[in-house]
Design an enzyme around this catalytic site. Structure first.
Site, PDB file in Angstrom:
ATOM      1  N   HIS A 232      35.840  49.703  50.330  1.00  0.00           N
ATOM      2  CA  HIS A 232      36.713  50.897  50.341  1.00  0.00           C
ATOM      3  C   HIS A 232      38.146  50.400  50.535  1.00  0.00           C
ATOM      4  O   HIS A 232      38.627  49.589  49.746  1.00  0.00           O
ATOM      5  CB  HIS A 232      36.209  51.819  51.469  1.00  0.00           C
ATOM      6  CG  HIS A 232      36.759  53.210  51.478  1.00  0.00           C
ATOM      7  ND1 HIS A 232      37.503  53.748  50.461  1.00  0.00           N
ATOM      8  CD2 HIS A 232      36.656  54.210  52.417  1.00  0.00           C
ATOM      9  CE1 HIS A 232      37.834  55.001  50.763  1.00  0.00           C
ATOM     10  NE2 HIS A 232      37.337  55.297  51.950  1.00  0.00           N
ATOM     11  N   HIS A 271      35.113  51.579  40.173  1.00  0.00           N
ATOM     12  CA  HIS A 271      35.211  52.800  40.977  1.00  0.00           C
ATOM     13  C   HIS A 271      33.995  53.674  40.694  1.00  0.00           C
ATOM     14  O   HIS A 271      33.517  53.728  39.562  1.00  0.00           O
ATOM     15  CB  HIS A 271      36.488  53.573  40.629  1.00  0.00           C
ATOM     16  CG  HIS A 271      36.894  54.503  41.704  1.00  0.00           C
ATOM     17  ND1 HIS A 271      36.367  55.763  41.831  1.00  0.00           N
ATOM     18  CD2 HIS A 271      37.753  54.336  42.753  1.00  0.00           C
ATOM     19  CE1 HIS A 271      36.887  56.338  42.893  1.00  0.00           C
ATOM     20  NE2 HIS A 271      37.717  55.497  43.484  1.00  0.00           N
ATOM     21  N   ASP A 325      43.525  49.476  44.542  1.00  0.00           N
ATOM     22  CA  ASP A 325      43.723  48.347  45.453  1.00  0.00           C
ATOM     23  C   ASP A 325      44.179  47.067  44.757  1.00  0.00           C
ATOM     24  O   ASP A 325      44.470  46.079  45.425  1.00  0.00           O
ATOM     25  CB  ASP A 325      42.423  48.058  46.213  1.00  0.00           C
ATOM     26  CG  ASP A 325      42.130  49.140  47.229  1.00  0.00           C
ATOM     27  OD1 ASP A 325      43.090  49.657  47.819  1.00  0.00           O
ATOM     28  OD2 ASP A 325      40.955  49.484  47.420  1.00  0.00           O
TER      29      ASP A 325
END
Ligand code: CMC
Length: 388
Positions: A232, A271, A325
């Site tokens: 995450h 994702h 990210d």
């Protein structure tokens, strides 16, 4: 995976089990929409790309929590409350200073939020109190994170300033210098882009805690615990650490090939919802180029592009592209921010989404209570120790 129930169960039906709750619906919400097929992210009806370009974190947090873009006086009042709450009780700073220097800032952030809750023992069981606590937390998480950055380096704490904007004050409290316009803009944009993202693991975690009518501090602390994991929010740190080890384009291509061959997941890619390019990553990528150039780190940006190219060549057909990210870490690194602070910064932003979703759920709250598919026996007889 479909399960047909039989035998001793109390609901003889067929259920579909999505591993990791894939496909499960938890509630109705008008806060944000993640369109995984079109690659679009919407907060309260507004495209996040528009907000990143034109809004501020303060205004976006207001939008998420109160459901509409504020009038000037409404934003002024919200901003005043954020500024008023920037201070951290010196006793909490002492607690944070006593923690091991080597402990990860996310673990310290957990301690900080629990401590804030101890100094402000209020409950969340009505929207008004929850809103007050939420605004305090949005404000204080930024101060505490900046303080943790300085404590980690044995530097003196810098007191917050009440004349600076949220992102500006955050960067000021980390470095001791008022950031230039581009730095403030980019940090503001980063906070906007991370502020909400559907029913992700940390949002769900904080909502589960809040659904027990626990307090806002406990719910936000739980969100931080969940965000910390490398699958995450923690992915941004691992992603940057991988990139800075690569010294040439050839090495970067080989590294990706080795990951593919050894079936190692590449952090910053993939994702659950997006099967196309993450819209946040697209925006971060644009700014990453500029910020890396400004910091004299164009080589790092180039390496990142090569890694993206190789990963997408191999996995693009499976819907694996850079996520939020991947390029955000390049930006933070180029702004001189330590890697260990990347995930805390994610929390400094996502707290707005956690608070908004908890407050939205609260008026009709029902405790979250899913079930597991029990696959064991139900008719064993207890055997005393000597007979086993
Ligand atoms: N690198 C290589 N393969 C991947 C990756 C990746 N980053 N992500 C998914 N896959 C493959 C995975 O190996 C699996 O392949 P197969 O079907 O052959 O077994 C398939 O894609 C599905 O993967 P999954 O892990 O079942 O997908 P998921 O929906 O459970 O997980 C994810 C989503 C984000 C956890 C996953 O893509 C991942 O682990 N990515 C790396 C960590 C990361 O960057 N996380 C940040 C996510 S975005 C910000 C946030 O939410 O915090």
């Amino acid at each position: 995976m479909a399960f047909k129930y039989g035998g001793k169960v109390d609901f003889p039906i067929t259920v579909t089990l999505g591993r990791g709750l894939e496909g499960a619906i938890t509630n109705e919400s008008s806060i944000g929409y993640v369109d995984g097929q079109e690659g679009k992210l919407v907060y309260r009806g507004y495209d996040v790309a528009d907000l990143a370009e034109h809004s501020s974190f303060e205004e976006t947090a207001y939008l998420l929590i109160f459901g509409k873009l504020p009038q000037k006086d409404e934003l002024d009042e919200f901003d005043r409350q954020l500024k008023e709450n920037r201070d951290i009780d010196p006793k909490i700073i002492d607690i944070l200073k006593k923690l091991p220097t080597t402990a990860h800032p996310m673990s310290k952030l957990e301690v900080a939020v629990s401590s804030l809750g101890c100094f402000d023992p209020i409950t969340i069981n009505n929207v008004e109190i929850g809103t007050q606590a939420g605004i305090k937390l949005i404000s204080k998480l930024a101060s505490v994170t900046a303080m943790l950055a300085r404590i980690r380096k044995n530097q003196d704490i810098i007191a917050p300033r009440k004349d600076l904007r949220h992102a500006e004050n955050f960067m000021y409290m980390i470095s001791g210098e008022i950031p230039d316009e581009l730095t403030t803009k980019v940090m503001d944009m980063a906070l906007i882009l991370h502020a909400d993202h559907g029913m992700n693991a940390s949002t769900f975690t904080s909502m589960v805690v809040a659904s027990t009518l626990s307090d806002m501090y406990s719910a936000i602390c739980a969100g931080i615990c969940s965000l910390k994991g490398p699958l995450h929010g923690g992915a941004n740190e691992f992603s940057l650490e991988n990139l800075i080890k690569l010294t040439s384009e050839t090495e970067a291509r080989k590294w990706v090939q080795d990951c593919i061959k050894n079936k190692v997941k590449i952090m910053g890619f993939g994702h659950r919802i997006y099967k196309v390019y993450d819209p946040r990553a697209r925006i971060f990528k644009r700014y990453a180029k500029e910020i890396c150039e400004q910091a004299g780190k164009s080589d790092l940006y180039k390496i990142a592009e090569v890694v993206e190219d190789e990963v997408v060549k191999a996995y693009g057909s499976k819907g694996i592209f850079p996520n939020v990210d991947f390029y955000s870490g390049l930006i933070y690194n180029s702004l001189g921010i330590d890697t260990s602070l990347f995930t805390p910064i994610f929390a400094v932003s996502r707290v707005a989404g956690w608070v908004a979703r908890i407050l939205e759920y609260l008026p009709n709250s029902r405790i979250f209570r899913p079930r597991a598919v029990y696959t064991g026996p139900t008719d064993l007889k207890y055997t005393p120790m000597e007979e086993r």
